[in-house]
Design a protein around this motif. Sequence first.
Motif, PDB file in Angstrom:
ATOM      1  N   GLU A 174       4.754  -0.008  -1.231  1.00 53.04           N
ATOM      2  CA  GLU A 174       3.526   0.580  -1.787  1.00 53.04           C
ATOM      3  C   GLU A 174       3.644   0.725  -3.318  1.00 53.04           C
ATOM      4  O   GLU A 174       2.700   0.442  -4.047  1.00 53.04           O
ATOM      5  CB  GLU A 174       3.258   1.958  -1.179  1.00 53.04           C
TER       6      GLU A 174
ATOM      7  N   HIS B 251      -0.288   6.366  -0.571  1.00 54.03           N
ATOM      8  CA  HIS B 251       0.545   5.907   0.556  1.00 54.03           C
ATOM      9  C   HIS B 251       2.027   5.998   0.205  1.00 54.03           C
ATOM     10  O   HIS B 251       2.847   6.370   1.043  1.00 54.03           O
ATOM     11  CB  HIS B 251       0.199   4.454   0.916  1.00 54.03           C
TER      12      HIS B 251
ATOM     13  N   GLU C 163      -2.970   3.175  -2.754  1.00 55.95           N
ATOM     14  CA  GLU C 163      -1.590   2.735  -2.506  1.00 55.95           C
ATOM     15  C   GLU C 163      -0.596   3.745  -3.113  1.00 55.95           C
ATOM     16  O   GLU C 163       0.479   3.969  -2.556  1.00 55.95           O
ATOM     17  CB  GLU C 163      -1.336   1.323  -3.057  1.00 55.95           C
TER      18      GLU C 163
ATOM     19  N   GLU D   2      -5.668   0.836   5.380  1.00 57.29           N
ATOM     20  CA  GLU D   2      -5.172  -0.531   5.128  1.00 57.29           C
ATOM     21  C   GLU D   2      -6.114  -1.555   5.767  1.00 57.29           C
ATOM     22  O   GLU D   2      -6.374  -2.612   5.191  1.00 57.29           O
ATOM     23  CB  GLU D   2      -3.745  -0.707   5.663  1.00 57.29           C
TER      24      GLU D   2
HETATM   25 FE   LIG Z   1      -0.939   1.016   1.237  1.00 57.73          FE
END
Ligand SMILES: [Fe+2]
Length: 182
Positions: free
Chosen positions: A103, A138, A135, A50
Amino acid sequence: MRRARAHLDEILLDHAHCEKKAAGAAIKLLFSYPHHRFLQEPVADLAREELDHFQQVLGLLDRRGIHYRTLKPAPYGSVLHEGIRRDEPERLVDVLLISALIEARSCERFQILTEGLAETDPELAALYGSLLASEARHHRLYLDLAARLVDRGRLAARLDELSRVEAEIIAKPCDRVRLHAG
Ligand SMILES: [Fe+2]
Ligand SMILES: [Fe+2]
């Protein structure tokens, strides 16, 4: 997309803050839950990614002559966090599921921007296309971590509840043009 296209500078600025907040939220997890050994490395990796995203967006702001400054966020994040339960492990489950939902929403928005900007702004479309994959990863990671804490049925039920809350927040019109806003 039309609104985003007309306010791309603001979207980019908001995006920089979002990446920074995503890193901050991950680091906060490391401080709050040192006793959960299983989440340390993956969450540390995520925080690093990030921060890397944050720096990529900062670079883009500089190249485009957009001054990096504070920006009033959309109510999205704060409203979403209001519903977090107080006791453990429910609290951590909620924090992880909310992060997973954020996310996922980022992915949706990045997808729209990647497609919408492909012709007019290929540099930005490429950036969003490249961020989309991490993402999505994530999103998966936060769900997997939450699954370590409660059984599958309770997890699915809670995810369902929080998804509905999230969808309601995003559906509300917002006077500010932001990445996570209706
Ligand atoms: Fe992320
Ligand atoms: Fe990111």
